[in-house]
Design a protein around this motif. Structure first.
Motif, mmCIF file in Angstrom:
data_model
loop_
_atom_site.group_PDB
_atom_site.id
_atom_site.type_symbol
_atom_site.label_atom_id
_atom_site.label_comp_id
_atom_site.label_asym_id
_atom_site.label_seq_id
_atom_site.Cartn_x
_atom_site.Cartn_y
_atom_site.Cartn_z
ATOM 1 N N ILE A 121 -43.443 100.675 -56.195
ATOM 2 C CA ILE A 121 -43.999 102.225 -55.316
ATOM 3 C C ILE A 121 -44.299 102.191 -55.508
ATOM 4 O O ILE A 121 -45.824 103.058 -54.441
ATOM 5 N N PHE A 161 -41.134 105.131 -47.769
ATOM 6 C CA PHE A 161 -40.943 103.735 -48.615
ATOM 7 C C PHE A 161 -39.839 104.052 -49.901
ATOM 8 O O PHE A 161 -40.369 105.522 -50.596
ATOM 9 N N ASP A 163 -38.164 103.913 -53.261
ATOM 10 C CA ASP A 163 -37.654 103.456 -55.236
ATOM 11 C C ASP A 163 -37.314 102.701 -55.258
ATOM 12 O O ASP A 163 -36.078 103.169 -56.585
ATOM 13 N N THR A 169 -39.747 98.241 -53.835
ATOM 14 C CA THR A 169 -39.752 98.891 -52.997
ATOM 15 C C THR A 169 -39.557 98.375 -51.773
ATOM 16 O O THR A 169 -38.793 98.038 -50.742
ATOM 17 N N TRP A 171 -39.359 99.253 -47.998
ATOM 18 C CA TRP A 171 -40.275 99.687 -46.924
ATOM 19 C C TRP A 171 -39.571 100.086 -45.966
ATOM 20 O O TRP A 171 -38.416 98.937 -45.118
#
Length: 205
Positions: A121, A161, A163, A169, A171
């Motif tokens: 991220i 987004f 972590d 990541t 999304w």
């Protein structure tokens, strides 16, 4: 790959991948999976994200479209006001694996897409051309997350987004298809809800 990121994120951090109409929800207007217009490349950000340590890694690496479509359960989709079983994102050149859904709330029509980005991220967010005013860090079940909208394109939607894991990541795109159908807070709240639902599913798997 990075060129695609810039083009899609330049749209407003919104790239709800190619979806035709889903069985239980027909949406008129722009195709939520159509390729957004290209924009100039974003400026790389130097600031670091202030995110908490992950409680553990979520198993998203290498997941295929069909698997990603299962990350939103029936009751979660009902709460998000989206229909159908989801549809793999359209491939226009290189793209991230993902699944897209269409939804409707009153007169507002919108799309969601969940994507797996094989990049951490911190690195990925440095490529995202979001307005500083729209970027907000928060937590989802202990996982760090950031919302964002493109400067000048806030009315197009909102993204979150997450972590999810080392070098990975999650999304979530929320793209509004009915101009003026929702305000910024409403769009970002829906993006957060979709992110929370996906993270909750992944934690239980």
């Amino acid at each position: 790959m990075r060129g695609l990121v810039r083009a899609r994120l330049g749209y407003g951090l919104i790239a709800v991948a190619a979806v035709a109409a889903l069985t239980s929800c027909t949406v008129n207007g722009p195709d939520p999976d159509s390729e957004p217009p290209a924009t100039s490349a974003p400026t790389t950000k130097s600031s670091s994200l202030d995110l908490p340590q992950r409680p553990r890694d979520l198993a998203i690496a290498g997941k295929q479209d069909a698997e990603i479509c299962a990350w939103l359960k029936s009751e979660q989709k009902q709460s998000l006001q989206i229909g159908g079983s989801g549809r793999p994102v359209q491939r226009n050149g290189n793209n991230y694996n993902g699944c897209a859904f269409l939804g409707e709330a009153g007169n507002a029509q919108f799309g969601f897409a969940l994507r797996v980005v094989p990049e951490g991220i911190q690195s990925f967010m440095s490529e995202v051309n979001s307005s500083p005013e729209s970027e907000k860090a928060f937590e989802i079940n202990g996982f760090g997350a950031v919302q964002g909208q493109i400067a000048g394109g806030e009315s197009l939607g909102c993204d979150v987004f997450v972590d999810a894991a080392e070098g990975q990541t999650l999304w979530i795109n929320m793209m509004l298809q009915t101009p003026g159908g929702m305000d910024n807070d409403q769009m970002c709240e829906r993006a957060k809800q979709a992110a929370e639902a996906a993270v909750t599913t992944l934690q239980g798997s």
